[in-house]
Design a protein around this motif. Sequence first.
Motif, PDB file in Angstrom:
ATOM      1  N   ASP A  42      48.678  50.769  52.449  1.00 30.25           N
ATOM      2  CA  ASP A  42      49.463  49.678  52.912  1.00 30.25           C
ATOM      3  C   ASP A  42      48.951  48.117  52.816  1.00 30.25           C
ATOM      4  O   ASP A  42      49.810  47.478  53.149  1.00 30.25           O
ATOM      5  N   VAL A  43      47.637  47.967  52.088  1.00 29.02           N
ATOM      6  CA  VAL A  43      47.815  46.785  51.569  1.00 29.02           C
ATOM      7  C   VAL A  43      47.900  46.896  49.820  1.00 29.02           C
ATOM      8  O   VAL A  43      47.723  47.227  49.243  1.00 29.02           O
ATOM      9  N   GLN A  44      48.182  45.722  50.194  1.00 26.19           N
ATOM     10  CA  GLN A  44      48.575  44.715  48.608  1.00 26.19           C
ATOM     11  C   GLN A  44      48.661  43.235  48.535  1.00 26.19           C
ATOM     12  O   GLN A  44      47.757  43.076  48.969  1.00 26.19           O
ATOM     13  N   PHE A  45      47.965  43.837  46.865  1.00 23.38           N
ATOM     14  CA  PHE A  45      47.074  42.724  46.520  1.00 23.38           C
ATOM     15  C   PHE A  45      47.512  42.194  45.574  1.00 23.38           C
ATOM     16  O   PHE A  45      49.015  42.302  45.036  1.00 23.38           O
ATOM     17  N   PRO A  46      47.088  40.976  44.802  1.00 21.86           N
ATOM     18  CA  PRO A  46      48.254  40.129  43.811  1.00 21.86           C
ATOM     19  C   PRO A  46      48.190  40.803  42.589  1.00 21.86           C
ATOM     20  O   PRO A  46      47.055  41.211  42.135  1.00 21.86           O
ATOM     21  N   GLN A  47      49.435  41.092  41.388  1.00 23.01           N
ATOM     22  CA  GLN A  47      49.728  41.806  40.641  1.00 23.01           C
ATOM     23  C   GLN A  47      48.359  41.250  39.586  1.00 23.01           C
ATOM     24  O   GLN A  47      47.869  42.035  38.110  1.00 23.01           O
ATOM     25  N   ASP A  48      47.747  40.172  39.260  1.00 22.23           N
ATOM     26  CA  ASP A  48      46.868  39.880  38.891  1.00 22.23           C
ATOM     27  C   ASP A  48      45.800  38.553  39.793  1.00 22.23           C
ATOM     28  O   ASP A  48      47.049  37.918  40.483  1.00 22.23           O
ATOM     29  N   HIS A  49      45.099  38.090  39.031  1.00 16.35           N
ATOM     30  CA  HIS A  49      44.572  37.206  39.986  1.00 16.35           C
ATOM     31  C   HIS A  49      43.166  36.684  38.769  1.00 16.35           C
ATOM     32  O   HIS A  49      42.843  37.194  37.804  1.00 16.35           O
ATOM     33  N   PRO A  50      42.789  35.640  38.772  1.00 16.22           N
ATOM     34  CA  PRO A  50      42.069  34.871  37.503  1.00 16.22           C
ATOM     35  C   PRO A  50      40.736  36.089  36.861  1.00 16.22           C
ATOM     36  O   PRO A  50      40.242  35.435  36.112  1.00 16.22           O
ATOM     37  N   VAL A  51      39.991  36.068  38.151  1.00 14.90           N
ATOM     38  CA  VAL A  51      38.479  37.111  37.527  1.00 14.90           C
ATOM     39  C   VAL A  51      39.216  38.270  37.404  1.00 14.90           C
ATOM     40  O   VAL A  51      38.274  38.823  35.707  1.00 14.90           O
ATOM     41  N   LEU A  52      40.051  38.843  37.277  1.00  9.26           N
ATOM     42  CA  LEU A  52      40.661  40.482  36.442  1.00  9.26           C
ATOM     43  C   LEU A  52      41.202  39.410  35.387  1.00  9.26           C
ATOM     44  O   LEU A  52      40.654  39.978  33.990  1.00  9.26           O
ATOM     45  N   THR A  53      41.440  38.326  34.979  1.00 10.11           N
ATOM     46  CA  THR A  53      42.456  37.956  32.993  1.00 10.11           C
ATOM     47  C   THR A  53      41.005  37.928  32.831  1.00 10.11           C
ATOM     48  O   THR A  53      40.768  37.823  31.582  1.00 10.11           O
ATOM     49  N   ALA A  54      39.759  36.694  34.038  1.00  9.26           N
ATOM     50  CA  ALA A  54      39.070  36.798  32.844  1.00  9.26           C
ATOM     51  C   ALA A  54      38.414  38.137  32.063  1.00  9.26           C
ATOM     52  O   ALA A  54      37.367  37.816  31.391  1.00  9.26           O
ATOM     53  N   MET A  55      37.530  38.728  33.582  1.00  8.66           N
ATOM     54  CA  MET A  55      37.055  39.942  32.615  1.00  8.66           C
ATOM     55  C   MET A  55      37.677  40.553  31.801  1.00  8.66           C
ATOM     56  O   MET A  55      37.328  41.358  31.470  1.00  8.66           O
ATOM     57  N   GLY A  60      28.008  44.244  32.547  1.00  5.21           N
ATOM     58  CA  GLY A  60      26.737  43.886  31.172  1.00  5.21           C
ATOM     59  C   GLY A  60      27.055  42.396  31.228  1.00  5.21           C
ATOM     60  O   GLY A  60      26.193  41.381  30.455  1.00  5.21           O
ATOM     61  N   LEU A  61      28.278  41.962  31.211  1.00  5.08           N
ATOM     62  CA  LEU A  61      28.543  40.192  31.999  1.00  5.08           C
ATOM     63  C   LEU A  61      28.310  39.099  32.358  1.00  5.08           C
ATOM     64  O   LEU A  61      27.722  39.852  33.835  1.00  5.08           O
ATOM     65  N   GLU A  62      27.935  38.847  31.806  1.00  2.34           N
ATOM     66  CA  GLU A  62      27.117  37.000  32.978  1.00  2.34           C
ATOM     67  C   GLU A  62      27.994  37.009  33.482  1.00  2.34           C
ATOM     68  O   GLU A  62      27.410  36.860  34.509  1.00  2.34           O
ATOM     69  N   ALA A  63      29.399  36.475  33.178  1.00  2.00           N
ATOM     70  CA  ALA A  63      30.241  36.708  34.482  1.00  2.00           C
ATOM     71  C   ALA A  63      31.359  37.554  34.526  1.00  2.00           C
ATOM     72  O   ALA A  63      31.712  37.606  33.137  1.00  2.00           O
ATOM     73  N   PRO A  64      31.761  37.406  35.413  1.00  2.00           N
ATOM     74  CA  PRO A  64      31.824  36.254  37.069  1.00  2.00           C
ATOM     75  C   PRO A  64      30.323  37.344  37.845  1.00  2.00           C
ATOM     76  O   PRO A  64      30.134  38.550  36.762  1.00  2.00           O
ATOM     77  N   LYS A  65      30.041  36.177  38.399  1.00  2.84           N
ATOM     78  CA  LYS A  65      29.394  37.291  39.914  1.00  2.84           C
ATOM     79  C   LYS A  65      29.444  38.758  39.870  1.00  2.84           C
ATOM     80  O   LYS A  65      30.632  38.043  40.425  1.00  2.84           O
TER      81      LYS A  65
END
Length: 261
Positions: free
Chosen positions: A236-249, A197-202
């Motif tokens: 075996d796929v690694q992801f960053p422990q943080d991401h700007p979109v996750l921080t915003a959410m 329901g958030l307006e952002a992010p897309k």
Amino acid sequence: MAELNGKPATLGDLEKLALTNYGHFTSMRMEDGTVRGLSLHLDRLVRDCRIVFGVELDREQTLNYIRKATEGVTGVTGLRVTVFDPALDMGRPSDAKDPHILVNLRPAGAMPPPPLTAKTFTFTRDNAEVKHIGLHPQLRLRRDAQLAGFDDAVFLEPDGRVSEGGTWNLGFVDQDGTVVWPDAPVLPGTTMLLLQGLEAPKQVTAPVRLADIPNMAAAFATNTTIGVRSVSAIDDVQFPQDHPVLTAMRDAYAAIPGDRV
């Protein structure tokens, strides 16, 4: 503490629930007497009661039981509401028409918890749209994942589509910064619905297949207990422990006001 229909639950009450294991529930995080998405939790209980027991749950009475059990409680608390029929006979589950309301409180952890890792398994929850109490398959796969060195399980449909986590919804962030919710049979989690329901992010809902995971920029888990939790690895796929979109959410979710119980 636990109350059944507004009265202290007895050992016999809980024994019936444990031995039949038929019912449904919702879990909430209560912060100083408020719950984010309280109406969504009540909607879930009413909807699932129709599916599981074929009767209408009294929404206002259920809320009254929650209020009674949480009266005077302050701080942050885990709150679970379980709906089951103590008179259920395993030989005649179709006769169970009198669901009772069990409310229990438990400590709540810090939010969000550390990033988690997950191992994929081909599996679809029975009645995926219902938050039912039959958790054996998910816990078995969570155990298998942990024995393999991961924290939890992520489920795949037989056609390779990603669906959800052990007891949480799964989302991704693509290379353009768009949040992608997997299009597959999943529990409509209250945290996921609030985030959508958030307006952002897309945000979009689209099929995500196992082969698509390495192309994603980030992954995350959501439920009431964990909020928005980073997923640092799937297989075996690694992801960053943080991401700007996750921080915003995460910040936007924290800013959603709770509903007064």
